[in-house]
Write an enzyme that holds these catalytic residues in place. Structure first.
Site, mmCIF file in Angstrom:
data_model
loop_
_atom_site.group_PDB
_atom_site.id
_atom_site.type_symbol
_atom_site.label_atom_id
_atom_site.label_comp_id
_atom_site.label_asym_id
_atom_site.label_seq_id
_atom_site.Cartn_x
_atom_site.Cartn_y
_atom_site.Cartn_z
ATOM 1 N N THR A 121 0.823 -1.224 0.000
ATOM 2 C CA THR A 121 0.000 0.000 0.000
ATOM 3 C C THR A 121 0.843 1.254 0.000
ATOM 4 O OG1 THR A 121 -1.829 -1.095 1.064
ATOM 5 C CG2 THR A 121 -1.702 1.271 1.376
ATOM 6 N N GLU B 198 -1.063 -29.254 27.120
ATOM 7 C CA GLU B 198 -2.333 -29.788 26.603
ATOM 8 C C GLU B 198 -2.158 -31.068 25.785
ATOM 9 O OE1 GLU B 198 -4.941 -27.261 28.436
ATOM 10 O OE2 GLU B 198 -5.357 -28.996 27.159
HETATM 11 N N1 DGL Z 1 -2.530 -5.825 -0.340
HETATM 12 C C1 DGL Z 1 -2.044 -5.448 0.965
HETATM 13 C C2 DGL Z 1 -0.530 -5.657 1.047
HETATM 14 O O1 DGL Z 1 0.163 -5.392 0.053
HETATM 15 C C3 DGL Z 1 -2.340 -4.013 1.239
HETATM 16 C C4 DGL Z 1 -2.090 -3.707 2.648
HETATM 17 C C5 DGL Z 1 -0.947 -2.749 2.850
HETATM 18 O O2 DGL Z 1 0.123 -2.836 2.210
HETATM 19 O O3 DGL Z 1 -1.122 -1.932 3.740
HETATM 20 O O4 DGL Z 1 -0.069 -6.057 2.111
#
Ligand code: DGL
Length: 356
Positions: free
Chosen positions: A38, A313
């Site tokens: 992102t 457990e």
């Molecule tokens: N598709 C997700 C990733 O690349 C988006 C989330 C992010 O990067 O914050 O991990």
């Protein structure tokens, strides 16, 4: 008269260039390895924040250009190692990234590394690198919860913080670090705790290592576990990692997924059990059968916090199982994968879960 004017301007420029060169000499050299996520995402509108954007679109040079302040804290240069959304991260990508990190850190002109990464699997890449990087120089992984095109995108400040942390003396020897939201987490313990908020990365119960405030890192603790140069795991000559899969425990569980993983050749199974790693009776025969075939079984917990106690457990001594200590299932998978590159001896592997 004109010559004198140009000459004095030339002198001013010369002094400025010398000052800039002197400043650059005093700054740490940080390499940014971009993998996607992102932080490199784009959305159709500035209010496309938590959902509706596309990850892994913006290149590393654009990420650097968007934060001119980086030049004040380090001499940075970027490499686009890959461009993926991190849900697609895999063993091949990890090996490629880890080899590049180790090669760069062996260079005297590299003081630290920043890795830009999707947040979905940051916690896994961070722990993998925590175990296979062979240097005490800082390695800092950074992401963002909002795409670069969003109002109040968090990527630029997170990248700035990551670069200053990677260039800091305070971060040396602390293992692989993850920073978002002005907070510093250890690669071994950090986990994503919320699907979409800016403060999603936490180390529940054991806590942050520290904070970044006013362009300075502040550490208050560090992980007690061996990491990076102090582990025996060397991936430089590996081009494949052992297959280890995870089965998730729940009420009314059945052994179908477990049996399928074993039939497909899994060399290790992480059982993320309920509570303190408890096993539903329906899966115990399949687990013992898998063990007889040489598959290494690790009892972890779906709970996420706390110690999975050996012989608590389940009778791990009798079943010849390993327990995951405090590692969640996705991190236990990483340690077991690397352990299996060294040994299949469950006593040795158990020691590794208590040491790294
Ligand atoms: N598709 C997700 C990733 O690349 C988006 C989330 C992010 O990067 O914050 O991990």
């Amino acid at each position: 008269m004109l010559i004198r004017k140009y000459f004095s301007q030339f002198l001013v420029l010369l002094c400025l260039a010398a000052a800039a060169a002197a400043q650059a000499q005093n700054l740490p050299n940080v390499v940014i390895l971009a993998t996607g996520g992102t932080i490199a995402g784009t959305g159709a509108t500035t209010t496309t924040t938590t959902v509706g954007y596309t990850a892994a679109k913006v290149g590393v040079d654009a990420l650097i250009a968007a934060v001119p302040e980086l030049k004040k804290v380090a001499n940075v240069r970027g490499e686009q190692t890959m461009q993926i959304a991190s849900e697609n991260m895999n063993n091949d990508a990890w090996l490629k990234l880890a080899k590049r990190v180790n090669t760069l850190l062996a260079q005297s002109d590299v003081d630290g590394i920043v890795i830009t990464h999707g947040t979905d699997t940051i916690e896994e890449t961070a722990y993998f690198l925590d175990l296979v990087v062979k240097s005490k120089k800082p390695v800092v992984i950074v992401g963002a919860m909002r795409p670069s095109t969003a109002i109040s995108a968090d990527g630029p400040i997170n990248l700035y913080n990551a670069v200053l942390l990677a260039g800091s003396k305070e971060a040396i020897g602390k293992g692989v670090l993850v920073t978002l939201n002005d907070q510093i987490n250890a690669g071994r313990e950090v986990t994503k705790t919320n699907t979409s908020t800016l403060d999603t990365f936490k180390t529940p119960e054991l806590g942050f290592l520290g904070y970044i405030q006013g362009s300075k890192p502040f550490f208050y603790r560090q992980s007690t576990r061996k990491n990076t140069a102090d582990t025996p795991f060397d991936i430089m000559n590996l081009d494949k990692l052992p297959q280890v899969d995870i089965v998730y425990g729940y009420a009314n569980m059945n052994p179908i997924a477990l049996n399928a993983f074993v039939a497909a050749g899994a060399q290790g199974i992480i059982h993320a059990g309920v509570g303190d790693g408890s096993l539903n009776n329906t899966v115990v025969p399949s687990l013992t059968e898998a063990r007889k075939k040489g598959v290494v079984i690790v009892r972890a917990s779906r709970v996420g916090q706390g110690i999975v106690a050996r012989n608590g457990e389940a009778d791990d001594d009798k079943l010849d199982f390993v327990v995951s200590d405090t590692l969640n299932a996705q991190k236990a998978r990483i340690l077991l994968m690397l352990a299996l590159t060294k040994t299949t001896d469950t006593k040795e592997i158990q020691k590794m879960f208590w040491e790294y």
